[in-house]
Design a protein around this motif. Structure first.
Motif, short mmCIF file in Angstrom:
data_model
loop_
_atom_site.label_atom_id
_atom_site.label_comp_id
_atom_site.label_asym_id
_atom_site.label_seq_id
_atom_site.Cartn_x
_atom_site.Cartn_y
_atom_site.Cartn_z
N VAL A 27 0.86 -1.20 0.00
CA VAL A 27 0.00 0.00 0.00
C VAL A 27 0.89 1.24 0.00
CG1 VAL A 27 -1.80 1.26 1.21
CG2 VAL A 27 -1.85 -1.24 1.15
N LYS A 33 0.06 4.51 -0.67
CA LYS A 33 -0.57 5.82 -0.45
C LYS A 33 0.36 6.72 0.35
CE LYS A 33 -3.10 4.27 3.65
NZ LYS A 33 -4.29 3.55 4.10
N ILE A 79 -7.99 0.38 -3.43
CA ILE A 79 -8.46 -0.12 -2.14
C ILE A 79 -9.25 0.89 -1.35
CG2 ILE A 79 -6.52 -1.76 -1.98
CD1 ILE A 79 -5.16 0.18 -0.04
N MET A 135 -13.48 -8.33 0.80
CA MET A 135 -12.43 -7.54 1.46
C MET A 135 -13.00 -6.94 2.74
SD MET A 135 -11.51 -4.10 2.01
CE MET A 135 -10.47 -2.79 1.39
N ILE A 144 -11.64 -4.27 6.27
CA ILE A 144 -10.64 -3.63 7.13
C ILE A 144 -11.02 -4.03 8.55
CG2 ILE A 144 -9.71 -1.43 7.96
CD1 ILE A 144 -10.48 -0.22 5.23
N MET A 149 -3.62 -6.13 7.51
CA MET A 149 -2.78 -4.96 7.24
C MET A 149 -1.53 -5.11 8.11
SD MET A 149 -6.10 -2.38 7.07
CE MET A 149 -5.23 -0.94 7.56
N SER A 150 -0.71 -4.06 8.19
CA SER A 150 0.58 -4.21 8.86
C SER A 150 0.47 -4.78 10.28
CB SER A 150 1.31 -2.87 8.92
OG SER A 150 1.66 -2.48 7.61
N ARG A 190 -2.75 -6.51 2.64
CA ARG A 190 -2.47 -5.16 2.14
C ARG A 190 -1.55 -4.46 3.14
NH1 ARG A 190 -7.99 -5.70 2.81
NH2 ARG A 190 -7.78 -4.10 4.42
N LEU A 191 -0.30 -4.26 2.76
CA LEU A 191 0.69 -3.80 3.73
C LEU A 191 1.29 -2.46 3.37
CD1 LEU A 191 2.65 -7.16 4.20
CD2 LEU A 191 0.66 -6.33 5.49
N GLY A 192 1.17 -1.50 4.30
CA GLY A 192 1.77 -0.19 4.12
C GLY A 192 2.94 0.01 5.06
N SER A 193 2.64 0.40 6.31
CA SER A 193 3.70 0.85 7.22
C SER A 193 4.76 -0.20 7.52
CB SER A 193 3.08 1.39 8.50
OG SER A 193 2.11 0.51 9.00
N ARG A 236 3.30 6.58 7.85
CA ARG A 236 2.98 7.54 6.80
C ARG A 236 2.99 8.96 7.35
NH1 ARG A 236 0.03 3.13 5.50
NH2 ARG A 236 -1.53 3.59 7.05
C1 LIG Z 1 -3.74 2.23 4.36
C2 LIG Z 1 -4.43 0.96 4.08
C3 LIG Z 1 -3.79 -0.28 4.30
C4 LIG Z 1 -2.39 -0.42 4.85
O1 LIG Z 1 -2.29 0.01 6.16
P1 LIG Z 1 -1.00 -0.32 7.07
O2 LIG Z 1 -1.55 -0.41 8.43
O3 LIG Z 1 -0.06 0.80 6.88
O4 LIG Z 1 -0.43 -1.60 6.58
C5 LIG Z 1 -4.49 -1.42 3.98
N1 LIG Z 1 -5.74 -1.38 3.49
C6 LIG Z 1 -6.38 -0.22 3.27
C7 LIG Z 1 -7.76 -0.25 2.72
C8 LIG Z 1 -5.75 0.99 3.56
O5 LIG Z 1 -6.41 2.14 3.34
#
Ligand SMILES: *Cc1c(COP(=O)(O)O)cnc(C)c1O
Length: 236
Positions: free
Chosen positions: A34, A36, A79, A162, A164, A205-206, A221-224, A230
């Motif tokens: 991810v 963003k 997403i 999907m 969250i 997620m993370s 779905r991995l961001g941080s 961020r």
């Molecule tokens: C930002 C986001 C993520 C990733 O989040 P992290 O906690 O940084 O891994 C995953 N899914 C969606 C829908 C997001 O908006």
């Protein structure tokens, strides 16, 4: 600070270990990075480090960045919340999968725009598994019917679900969200017909991806965990 390469390796190692514990193969799980808030260079670093799929949650931001990515990739995932007036701009970016379809109205609009373009779009139905008003997603109790209704739209292909999960420092608190989504997934899979395919279960997620894997996720779905915290700018 660890580099993106190191972070990707660490995630892949923990994923592999978790999958081995649950008797699954590493290649069953798709990691969506991810990206963003991060610049094009970060996306390219991730792609160089072995990431093949990445995701964005704002159409405008994706539009600013995607044309400048020079590294090859397999898929761009959308997403985030999707507004009707951004659908055309999103479709121009040819998302491999849109994770966030949560109403028949949105699906009908998307279908219409896809029809005009001669495009068939793969989508996931987003479910609100936490009961929080602020969260996107259809109600768990509406999910089966919504999937069936969207299946009738000729230019959309439903490929899974999907969610969250509940935001918490304790991934155990998030587990019920994942269990609920998996139950809906299995129920739909049992009814599976020509109209849809329950291929992807996008959850984790993370902070909670290993828990999600335990509960059967095959897209995380991995961001941080890959890119660090961020920075949304401004003075927050
Ligand atoms: C930002 C986001 C993520 C990733 O989040 P992290 O906690 O940084 O891994 C995953 N899914 C969606 C829908 C997001 O908006």
């Amino acid at each position: 600070m660890p580099t993106i390469v190191e972070n990707v390796k660490a995630v892949q190692a923990s994923l592999k270990e978790k999958l081995a514990q649950t008797g699954r193969e590493t290649d069953e799980v798709l990691v969506v990075a991810v990206t963003k808030t991060h610049p094009v260079e970060t996306i390219e670093s991730a792609l160089k480090a072995g990431i093949r799929h990445f995701g964005e949650n704002k159409v405008q931001e994706a539009r600013r960045k995607l044309p400048f990515i020079t590294e090859p990739y397999e898929g761009f995932h959308y997403i985030g919340r999707l507004q009707t007036n951004k659908i055309n701009a999103l479709l121009e970016l040819e998302p491999i999968l849109i994770h966030s379809i949560d109403s028949l109205n949105l699906a009908v609009n998307l279908n219409k725009r896809c029809e005009t373009r001669g495009r068939v779009q793969d989508i996931l139905v987003q479910v609100n598994t936490t009961g929080e008003q602020s969260k996107s997603g259809c109600e768990p109790g509406e999910t089966i019917e919504l999937v069936q209704q969207i299946s009738d739209l000729p230019n959309l292909r439903v490929k899974g679900l999907m969610t969250i999960g509940l935001m918490s420092d304790d991934a155990e608190k998030t587990r019920p969200s994942f269990k609920l989504l998996k139950e809906l997934f299995d129920e739909l899979k049992n009814k599976e017909n020509a109209g849809y395919e329950m291929r992807w279960l996008s959850m984790g997620m993370s902070g909670d991806y290993l828990t999600a894997i335990e509960e059967g996720a095959n897209i995380i779905r991995l961001g941080s965990v890959l890119f660090g915290e961020r920075d949304y700018g401004g003075d927050r």
